[in-house]
Design an enzyme around this catalytic site. Structure first.
Site, PDB file in Angstrom:
ATOM      1  N   ASN A  72      -1.572   2.779   7.558  1.00  0.00           N
ATOM      2  CA  ASN A  72      -1.641   4.215   7.819  1.00  0.00           C
ATOM      3  C   ASN A  72      -0.221   4.751   7.920  1.00  0.00           C
ATOM      4  O   ASN A  72       0.418   4.675   8.958  1.00  0.00           O
ATOM      5  CB  ASN A  72      -2.414   4.465   9.109  1.00  0.00           C
ATOM      6  CG  ASN A  72      -2.720   5.940   9.289  1.00  0.00           C
ATOM      7  OD1 ASN A  72      -1.970   6.799   8.830  1.00  0.00           O
ATOM      8  ND2 ASN A  72      -3.818   6.228   9.959  1.00  0.00           N
ATOM      9  N   ASP A  73       0.250   5.293   6.813  1.00  0.00           N
ATOM     10  CA  ASP A  73       1.611   5.819   6.734  1.00  0.00           C
ATOM     11  C   ASP A  73       1.891   6.874   7.792  1.00  0.00           C
ATOM     12  O   ASP A  73       3.045   7.230   8.029  1.00  0.00           O
ATOM     13  CB  ASP A  73       1.805   6.507   5.372  1.00  0.00           C
ATOM     14  CG  ASP A  73       2.320   5.559   4.316  1.00  0.00           C
ATOM     15  OD1 ASP A  73       2.964   4.565   4.681  1.00  0.00           O
ATOM     16  OD2 ASP A  73       2.079   5.826   3.130  1.00  0.00           O
ATOM     17  N   CYS A  74       0.845   7.405   8.345  1.00  0.00           N
ATOM     18  CA  CYS A  74       1.005   8.545   9.242  1.00  0.00           C
ATOM     19  C   CYS A  74       0.932   8.154  10.709  1.00  0.00           C
ATOM     20  O   CYS A  74       0.971   9.008  11.582  1.00  0.00           O
ATOM     21  CB  CYS A  74      -0.044   9.596   8.915  1.00  0.00           C
ATOM     22  SG  CYS A  74       0.132  10.160   7.226  1.00  0.00           S
TER      23      CYS A  74
END
Ligand code: GLC
Ligand code: GLC
Length: 814
Positions: free
Chosen positions: A486-488
């Site tokens: 999850n890049d975020c």
């Protein structure tokens, strides 16, 4: 509401209403020359790199939507009326409009005033050009005088510069016109040795190359002045905006059909032979003329089209299935496989949502993409793996992205996404299972592309594994770094300044925040690596990996379990994320899907509990949302995830990429009904009836469907280029249908819905064609196999020792 229908026999989606909710696109090209094309002929073309070698202009986020394209106009030279048979750009009322998006080609056409016209667009194999075959038929009882026009707008190569650097660009445009062929040669005079060309099979009645001459002042592509006047002006562009436009006059008797072929292409000359005569400024066209002449011949164009059809048939035939569910069949047999190839070819560069100027190839994404296409393009998969591994760092970490032209790691984004290295193990494992090509592990591959640093690929995998062991946090869980899958989820970047990157602004020392997701991934990758080691006869090493896997499994149970589901992470303060203790973001999909997929908690009920909780808290009719409750405000300690309004993207959107983890997890527990039910919720074909809500193409997956917290619940965005393609393909084929490539052979382990009487499939695996028939005789998932009539032990069918090329497998589920 639908805007078209599937034509499964022809492997096409047929759009019958031009004003689709969004442009519904297709891809042309599958090697070096590519284009995107919308259902109304919008889109653009490029050679290899959508940013640096863009041939034609497209206006992203423009109004009206979807401008810039491969536009054809017809003009009735008696009534002076003109229209576009692809609806755009003139948007005239049409009869029988249709757009057929097929495998690597698109045909758009319609009828107006008794003039039927359609254009077939495609890129021939092994060529850097595209062909437009325009066919015009006069269905009137009287003769018709028609002018046909074809037009494109050239991009001055670098798409980013092209949309920003006007002070220079308005003065550099150059063309040549010779024998009716338009050559676009901006910057050819200096450092470029490539040019574009636009040719026409018929003797033209005129051409234009200067945009303003063609369109007229303050006019758009919907009403070109020269088309309206019925006569192109033979303008030669100098500066401003070079275009290519051809005019052909057609006199058609009643019932008569004529075809015109247009060829748009890209060509490179050897630097020493750029000009002809040498020393002049005139393009040397000797090298390209034969190619142009070849494809302007309609017969050769037809033959090239036939080859392209065969190429795709060959790829798709590697796995074909017949189940009781039409949506499963058409996605598996046609569209999902096709999307996997598009995703491989494009990575995340060019779509309606990706502008082609942004991201390089993602390390994580590209490795996962392998799961979906390795069986169709093993040689290219091998190449991709080596390229990826060559950007790995000596630490075992990885550049998050690399640039496809240079194949070097991208320094702007850098490394430190601590899940990245494990995806290499998973990608390589998928390659080995498919091909049995163990030699890849001995391939010498550098680190960070540094000559002299080469080690066998196998050592890259070892370093990937150790990367995590060297980066454990306070609970013994893997440190998250800049983000995990999850890049975020940016736990080490407390960003309070607009415009800062959530991923690369790092202001915490990163020694506290831990990821339960990476722990699950480590358990999965570790088992894959152990299996590889064992296969190489390195039993002691395999045992070491498994011991680490077991340790991590225990850590996850101890510190990664929240009572009813798996935790998501610990933040920089050591506080839980994805726990019942949290106010928002109490439960996340990633860990509950991936830990179970990795096998954690299968025996003792944790896995079952995690999936129950997922169903209870995250499942919706449009798919499984990423977390709940959505973050209602921005959290400095969580980062980008809380930057999105609730229900979108990583903030509780249905992130289709991770839904298949839960699908696979369900199959690991033997839940065929549940697995297929989840599969169907996001299957684009199964959502076709709600196209007005879904809005994206019903033939490909989108990255996201808005979650229940969004006002637009059920609306898809970011179609085509997403890990969703590979993961869903992998989940349905290898886990629900259970036709699974393993290191030892083809495993047959279906976990299908209870009410399916069975299915049949054909799988070409390591050169052998397996004809598979599965019959359900009981409710469960235990399978007994007969291979060519003889019962076998277990459920793995190794490649036949006697070299047989066809094998029949019959499986009874009970
Ligand atoms: C995007 C990225 C992918 C990432 C995902 C979740 O799909 O391409 O790398 O894992 O978002 O943030
Ligand atoms: C954006 C996207 C996310 C992607 C990330 C990194 O945050 O929302 O999906 O993974 O950029 O490129």
């Amino acid at each position: 509401m639908k805007f078209g229908h599937f034509d499964d026999l022809n492997r096409e989606y047929v759009i019958t209403q031009p004003d689709t909710p969004l442009p519904w696109i297709n891809y042309l090209g599958c090697q070096a020359y590519f284009g995107i094309i919308s259902n109304t002929a919008g889109g653009y073309s490029f050679y290899r790199d959508a940013r640096l070698r863009r041939l034609t202009r497209y206006r992203y986020n423009n109004v009206p939507l979807d401008f810039g394209g491969r536009y054809v106009y017809l003009r009735d030279d008696e009534s002076r009326e003109f229209w576009s048979p692809s609806w755009q750009p003139t948007r005239t009322d049409l009869k029988d409009y249709s757009c057929r998006h097929g495998m690597g080609y698109t045909v758009i056409g319609s009828t107006r005033g008794g003039i039927e016209a359609h254009t077939r667009y495609f890129v021939p194999l092994d060529e850097n050009l595209e062909i437009w075959q325009l066919t015009v038929t006069n269905t009137r009882a009287t003769k018709a005088s028609i002018s046909a026009f074809a037009s494109i707008e050239f991009c001055l190569w670098d798409a980013q510069d092209d949309t920003t650097n006007f002070q220079r660009n308005f003065s550099i445009g150059q063309v040549e016109v010779e024998d009716g062929v338009i050559y676009h040669k901006t910057e050819y005079r200096e450092r470029r040795n490539h040019f574009a060309y636009f040719a026409c099979s018929e003797k033209g009645a005129g051409f234009d190359t200067q945009r303003e001459a063609f369109l007229g002042r303050y006019r758009g592509w919907d009403s070109p002045a020269a088309v309206e006047a019925g006569q192109l002006t033979n303008s030669i562009a100098h500066g401003w905006s070079p275009i290519g436009a051809h005019q052909v006059k057609l006199d058609l008797a009643p019932g008569e059909t004529k075809q015109i072929v247009f060829v748009l292409g890209y060509h490179e000359n050897p630097v020493a032979e750029k000009f002809d005569p040498p020393g002049s400024q005139i393009i040397n066209k000797k090298t390209v003329k034969p190619t142009i002449a070849k494809y302007l011949d309609p017969k050769k164009a037809d033959a090239a089209f036939e080859q392209l059809r065969q190429y795709w048939a060959g790829l798709l035939d590697i796995f074909q299935v017949n189940t009781p569910d039409i949506h499963t069949n058409r996605m598996v047999n046609i569209w999902n496989a096709y999307q996997c190839m598009a995703t491989f070819n494009m990575s995340r560069s060019a779509s309606f949502f990706e502008s082609g100027i942004g991201r390089g190839l993602g390390f994580r994404d590209s490795n996962q993409d392998l799961l979906g296409f390795v069986h169709m393009a093993p040689i290219r998969a091998r190449e991709r793996i080596i390229d990826l591994a060559a950007t790995q760092l000596p630490t075992g970490g990885a550049y998050h992205q690399y640039q496809p032209l240079t194949k070097r790691g991208n320094n702007d984004v850098g490394s430190g996404f601590n899940d990245d290295p494990h995806w290499l193990i998973i990608g390589v494992a998928a390659y080995l299972k498919e091909t049995g090509d163990w030699s890849i592990l001995d391939e010498k591959v550098p680190y960070d592309n540094e000559p002299g640093s080469e080690t066998p690929l196998y050592e890259h995998l070892q370093r990937s594994f150790h990367y995590t062991l060297e980066r454990l946090g306070p609970h013994g869980l893997p440190l998250i770094g800049r983000a995990d899958w999850n890049d975020c989820l940016n736990l080490n970047c407390f960003s309070d300044t607009p415009g800062q990157s959530f991923q690369t602004t790092t202001n915490k020392d990163g020694k506290v925040a831990e990821s339960v997701f990476i722990a699950g991934l480590f358990v999965h990758a570790g088992q894959e690596l152990a299996a590889i080691a064992r296969h190489r006869g390195q039993d002691a090493e395999a045992a070491k990996y498994l011991a680490e896997v077991k340790k991590m499994d225990q850590v996850v149970r101890k510190h990664g379990w929240d009572g009813e589901w798996f935790l998501r992470a610990y933040d920089d303060f050591g506080a839980k994320i994805g726990s019942k203790e949290c106010e928002e973001g109490k439960i996340f999909i990633e860990t509950n899907g991936y830990c179970v997929l990795a096998g954690i908690g299968l025996e003792d009920g944790l896995a079952a509990k995690a999936l129950e909780s997922t169903r209870k808290h995250l499942a919706t009719k449009h798919g499984i949302v990423l977390q709940q409750p959505a973050y209602s405000r921005y959290y400095l300690n969580l980062g980008e995830i809380s930057s999105y309004p609730p229900g979108y993207k990583e903030n509780a959107g249905i992130f289709c990429h991770n839904n298949p983890w839960v699908i696979i997890a369900e199959t690991r527990l033997g839940h065929g009904d549940e697995a297929h039910d989840y599969y169907s919720r996001i299957n684009p074909s199964a959502r076709e009836e709600i196209s007005d809500l879904h809005r994206c193409e019903p033939y490909v997956y989108a990255q996201m469907i808005a979650g229940k917290d969004a006002p637009t619940f059920g609306e898809a965005k970011n179609s085509w280029l997403t890990g969703t393609a590979a993961w869903n393909y992998y989940a349905i084929v290898q886990w629900i249908l259970g036709v699974r490539a393993t290191l030892d052979g083809l495993e047959i382990a279906p976990v299908i819905p209870r009410n399916w009487p069975g299915f049949t499939a054909t799988r070409i695996f390591r050169g052998v064609t397996y004809k598979i028939t599965i019959e359900r005789k009981g409710d469960g998932n235990s399978i007994t196999l007969t291979v060519d009539g003889a019962p076998i032990k277990g459920n793995i069918v190794p490649p036949p020792a006697d070299g047989r090329k066809t094998v029949s497998i019959k499986g009874i589920l009970s």
